[in-house]
Design an enzyme around this catalytic site. Structure first.
Site, PDB file in Angstrom:
ATOM      1  N   GLU A 189      -0.207 -14.242  22.463  1.00 12.36           N
ATOM      2  CA  GLU A 189      -1.330 -14.695  23.579  1.00 12.36           C
ATOM      3  C   GLU A 189      -0.123 -15.227  24.535  1.00 12.36           C
ATOM      4  O   GLU A 189       0.076 -15.033  25.676  1.00 12.36           O
ATOM      5  CB  GLU A 189      -2.440 -15.940  23.413  1.00 12.36           C
TER       6      GLU A 189
ATOM      7  N   ALA B  15     -12.599 -34.763  21.622  1.00  4.52           N
ATOM      8  CA  ALA B  15     -13.581 -34.304  21.758  1.00  4.52           C
ATOM      9  C   ALA B  15     -13.338 -32.603  22.189  1.00  4.52           C
ATOM     10  O   ALA B  15     -13.347 -32.633  23.587  1.00  4.52           O
ATOM     11  CB  ALA B  15     -13.395 -35.404  23.419  1.00  4.52           C
TER      12      ALA B  15
ATOM     13  N   GLN C 100     -14.277 -20.584  18.249  1.00  6.24           N
ATOM     14  CA  GLN C 100     -15.652 -20.633  17.653  1.00  6.24           C
ATOM     15  C   GLN C 100     -16.119 -21.008  16.932  1.00  6.24           C
ATOM     16  O   GLN C 100     -17.152 -20.773  16.849  1.00  6.24           O
ATOM     17  CB  GLN C 100     -15.312 -18.678  17.211  1.00  6.24           C
TER      18      GLN C 100
END
Lengths: 405, 405
Positions: free
Chosen positions: B171, B11, B319
């Site tokens: 990041e 999931a 994405q």
């Protein structure tokens, strides 16, 4: 005219109370007062069990020493005392400095006493100071965070052993019992996997406390999941946990966290400096002075005062340390001025409240037994009072406990 | 009439998007849909660098799978897939269950790829999932908490090495650089003792990104104290830190924390199940199916699609995974109904924004370069969009990022 030099070592309850009273009683020109402390902050050592369990942010347990001292009257040095030379009346500091004194106040606080139990120093934590409290909290959180990352989950990571069912041990257990469900939620750990075990060598929990209150405390903590192993001695601490013995029965308890809360002693510097002492505590004269040293006062956990009624030492508490600080300041003022009379110290025990977590407590206050939320309220008042006595209402507003149920 | 069975494994972005689209497109009687996931929650894997650094609570990065699925149409099982049998069309689960399928969607996500570097698996963390992120956060906090408790303070406890200057590495560095001053304050650690070091074997930071933006990123991070060691390979991770080499120069960097962020691969189950693969990634056909398996779709990090323009695989991103989920759901509906035509998948790259901490970022969006607070705003919109695509406006309100500068 040369001003007498007063040096105060340690900004715990005793030392800081001495300082704030002294700065009120003496004028700027009467004495040269220097306070030395390891940190730039005072911490409430009676609240450290909360910071250790993670139920109170560590920062809430401390305030800056400069917030309560009068800088025009007190020099404040952040430094660590390395030795006291009684003959030369000097104190050496770790950064290389040396202070000389006419009057010295030793208020250096407690250290953990591990009674030579094997492995305790290496493998057990002790709620020794603010740094240690933060480390205990982070260690426990790391154990919980690690649990789900391992293929073979080790339930013993979630076992926390508390050595000792005295005041600190019980207060810490109360916080842990409240904290465990939060940790389980935060780290997705099944609550039933967590064990909080108290191991106590003595035959009873909270020796000296009223038996009815003790029973209440044990029941309440057991309801929250705490397991008690009473009359059980820790024989050894290992990397994996502890080895305990009850009678001849030896058992290994695997535990990710072991916290030793069963013994404190006075600061080793007291011992190293050659004062007559018992485990770093000096049996002071009625005016709080070290025997044979009219210029050295000892207050707080490094002082030893006998409770004549039971012929045993009073336990080292914040209450007594602060009362000693008041008398110590008075007596220093008398000596500095060369007038008036020294006042003898007598503890004025208003009672004792033992927290069982922020929502519960037991205690005897002004001779009356209290428990539950009423006792918990009392406990918060005791905590706020300590702030008030040293820093006044402003400090209470800033750091006080108002989460009244 | 027997309903076709669709089983969706995982999931994450791809699997969950497939599920929520499928439940919209198919009626209750058209197919029997089962979603299997290791946890009862979905986590935003693109936010885990924040949870790892401690700049975002781990709980903010996840939501319950049952919050977004239609229980009347989708069976949801919390279980771990242990094997896929392509011949018998079954999936075995760790609790002992077995599912059979007519159509399978493999969306099992990524794993760390350590390229056989010695000691990395044992001594380095990897931002592999939510559990790992929480552990990294707690590990770093424990290092800071421990610093002041040791007599001989070890500055290397405060050194954090990040292996890799790709998207995740950069990041994470941005978050660490912002987090460090907070940690210093919380644990009384002098800021100048903290080192955040990025080691990257490639000759450049963020390969493939616009050089001007890369320069901006490196400057910004360096200003916040990050040290870059570019063209430097990690040779080994040890208990004490890492050993790196630049040209022939070998150096040991002692570090309390090493986080490997330099490589991911597809899930090992893909490999174990006998699919043709490269490091757990299957080069899917235009309709997202495994070669030779018209009944098996592979989406997300376990799928491999070549960018014909540069003849290299598209990087595994959220994405693309979500776009694949949309097409996968459409194609499954076509197959279930036996009508319509399969749609070929083409990534629609809207751009890419790399965060440098919550207050800064760089990126290319719809072909335009952005940086600073504008890029940071864009990044939050990208993050919120992922929530919106799967859970609609309600989920954005609940878990979205609105700390706009």
């Amino acid at each position: 005219m040369r001003k007498p030099k007063i040096v105060i070592l340690g900004a715990g309850y005793g030392g800081l109370m001495t300082t704030v009273r002294l700065q009120k009683q003496l004028g700027v020109n009467e004495a040269d007062i220097t306070l030395v402390n390891k940190n730039n902050y005072h911490y409430e050592s009676t609240w450290l069990h909360e910071a250790s369990a993670g139920t109170l942010p560590a920062d809430r347990t401390r305030y800056k020493v400069t917030d309560v001292i009068d800088k025009s009257k007190v020099h404040f040095l952040v430094d660590t005392v390395t030795s006291i030379n009684r003959e030369e009346k000097t104190v050496a500091l770790s950064k290389g400095g040396e202070l000389n004194y006419d009057y010295l106040v030793v208020s250096l606080g407690y250290e953990a006493e591990t009674f030579g139990i094997k492995g305790l120093k290496e493998h057990a934590f002790s709620i020794a100071n603010l740094n240690a409290a933060r480390q205990i909290r982070e260690h426990i959180e790391y154990q919980f965070a690690t649990y789900n990352t391992e293929k073979d989950r080790r339930d013993d990571r979630l076992t926390i052993v508390v050595g000792g069912a005295g005041f600190t041990g019980i207060e810490f257990l109360g916080e842990l019992a409240n904290r465990a469900p939060e940790l389980c939620q935060e780290f997705d750990v099944p609550q039933e996997k967590v064990r909080i075990i108290c191991v106590e060598a003595a035959p009873t929990v909270l020796p000296g406390f009223d038996p009815e209150l003790v029973e209440y405390a044990v029941n309440q903590l057991e309801k929250k999941g705490v397991e008690f192993k009473i009359g059980t001695a820790i024989k050894e601490a290992t990397e994996e946990g502890i080895i305990v013995a009850k009678d001849d029965q030896v058992e290994e308890i695997k535990a990710g966290t072991v916290v030793w809360a069963a013994g404190v002693r006075g600061n080793h510097l007291v011992e190293d400096s050659g004062f007559e002492n018992m485990r770093g505590r000096v049996k002071v004269d009625p005016y709080l002075r070290a025997p044979g040293h009219d210029d050295v006062f000892i207050v707080g956990d490094c002082s030893l005062i006998i409770n004549e009624e039971i012929n045993r030492p009073y336990p080292p508490t914040a209450q007594i340390a602060m009362q000693q600080g008041e008398i110590c300041a008075k007596n220093l003022a008398v000596l500095v001025r060369g007038q008036g009379e020294l006042e003898a110290f007598t503890p004025d025990l208003k009672g004792s409240v033992c927290s069982l977590g922020e929502d519960d407590a037991i205690g005897v206050v002004f001779g009356r037994k209290v428990w539950g939320s009423k006792a918990s309220f009392m406990k918060k008042m005791v905590d706020n009072r300590a702030l008030f006595m040293i820093g006044g209402p402003g400090l209470v507003m800033k750091k006080g406990k108002f989460n009244i149920l």
